[in-house]
Design a protein around this motif. Structure first.
Motif: not given
Ligand code: BT5
Length: 331
Positions: A148-152, A201-217
């Motif tokens: 993302p472009k937004f910060d941590s 994964s965050i470095e200083s206040n920059k978000i390197e990546y988010l991994v969103l796990g979604v489980g739907i029954n």
């Protein structure tokens, strides 16, 4: 594994059959038009059938596609995509330990921004806090990579926003109203129908990546799953979204669209709007709840969410601010 960027031979045959849905096409025509051998045509047809597409064949006439697959195959998603980034690249597995782990392993690569990893079932699905997530056939188990472009400082609202996006998608596509239980569960009549997991994964206040796990029954046997989960942490019942035969593809593409919009809202710092929309659909606010803090069970009334997604609980004259944790609804 199938992806959205290979299987070209198979896709040529499938696309041709799809564009001639109501007529028979002969093996010879397929071979001539697509410039592949008759044997290759036959092999592709066999493979396409094994992926759940219904194809009839008649001697002297050839093949006719009767129905699409129920599987969330990569090309089915990309063909029907409403989002511009999320879902442009898809990895699909029949079985995997955890889509989340696969996603984390590739998440630093810049080409993977927006990629989705899906599996028909998981053998070691993960919940929060190293809990297990049961992932039998019939569910939608996916992980999404976002750079993302937004910060941590905005990260705590992401799971809240994701559950809201899923709520909207379910309502729009299936006309089912789920409830939102803090922090990021979707429930149906008080039972859990979907769960969300966030790795980052965050470095200083920059978000390197988010991994969103979604489980739907999506379409699972809720009573047998419920029985097998009874003794697990934070269990409070299992629900299935649908019972009859229903395809899950429209829900997935709508969810990716809603999520892309909501992530853009986070980027524009429209947190207040997200929070108020979440509260309107929440089963938690206004309820008496219990929460485990430092191994001690505390109870109080759930009052509101702060703009970062923290839950405010009032207990007598005191207020408690919770940013993570599990709550139990007492009424
Ligand atoms: C969650 O954890 O709710 C997050 C679930 C995220 C699962 C997705 S599937 C795709 C991706 N790949 C992964 O490996 N994981 C993600 P939590 O709030 O900690 O809830 C875990 C608890 O929910 C367990 O201890 C059980 O009590 C219960 N549970 C496990 N499987 C369930 C299911 N299928 N339906 C309802 N409840 C379940």
């Amino acid at each position: 594994m199938y992806t959205s960027f290979d299987n070209t031979g198979l896709l040529k045959v499938l696309t041709f059959l799809k564009s001639h849905k109501h007529e028979f096409v002969s093996g010879q025509d397929l071979s001539d038009v697509l410039k592949i051998s008759r044997v290759a045509v036959w092999k592709h047809i066999k493979k396409i059938r094994s992926l759940g597409y219904k194809i009839v064949s008649k001697q002297n006439l050839g093949y006719k596609l009767l129905d699409d697959t129920e599987l969330l195959l990569p090309w089915e998603i990309t063909e029907n995509l409403k989002s511009s980034l999320l879902g442009k690249k898809i990895y699909y597995f029949n079985t995997i330990k955890s889509t989340q782990n696969f996603a984390i392993n590739i998440a630093t690569n810049h080409n993977e921004n927006g990629s989705v990893i899906i599996s028909k079932r998981q053998t070691q699905g993960k919940g929060r806090l190293n809990r297990k997530w049961k992932s039998p056939l019939g569910g939608i188990w996916l992980s999404l990579i976002v750079q993302p472009k937004f910060d941590s400082s905005q990260i705590t609202i992401v799971p809240i926003a994701t559950s809201l996006a899923l709520h909207y998608a379910i309502e729009k596509v299936l006309k089912i109203k789920t409830e939102l239980k803090w922090p990021n569960d979707l429930t149906l009549n008080g039972k859990k129908v979907a769960g969300i997991l966030l790795d980052s994964s965050i470095e200083s206040n920059k978000i390197e990546y988010l991994v969103l796990g979604v489980g739907i029954n999506f379409k699972i046997n809720s009573s047998s799953l419920g029985k097998s989960l009874k003794k697990t942490p934070n269990f409070y019942g299992v629900a299935s979204l649908v019972k009859k035969n229903e395809k899950s593809l429209p829900l997935v593409t709508q969810f990716l669209y809603e999520l892309e919009n909501i992530l853009a809202m986070i980027e524009s710092r429209y947190n207040k709007k997200i929070i108020s929309q979440w509260i309107n659909r929440s089963s938690t606010i206004g309820k008496n709840v219990s929460v485990l803090i430092n191994d001690k069970l505390t109870s109080g009334k759930a009052m509101k969410l702060d703009s970062d997604g923290a839950l405010i609980i009032s207990k007598g004259k005191k207020t408690i601010r919770l940013l993570v944790g599990d709550i139990t609804h007492n009424d």
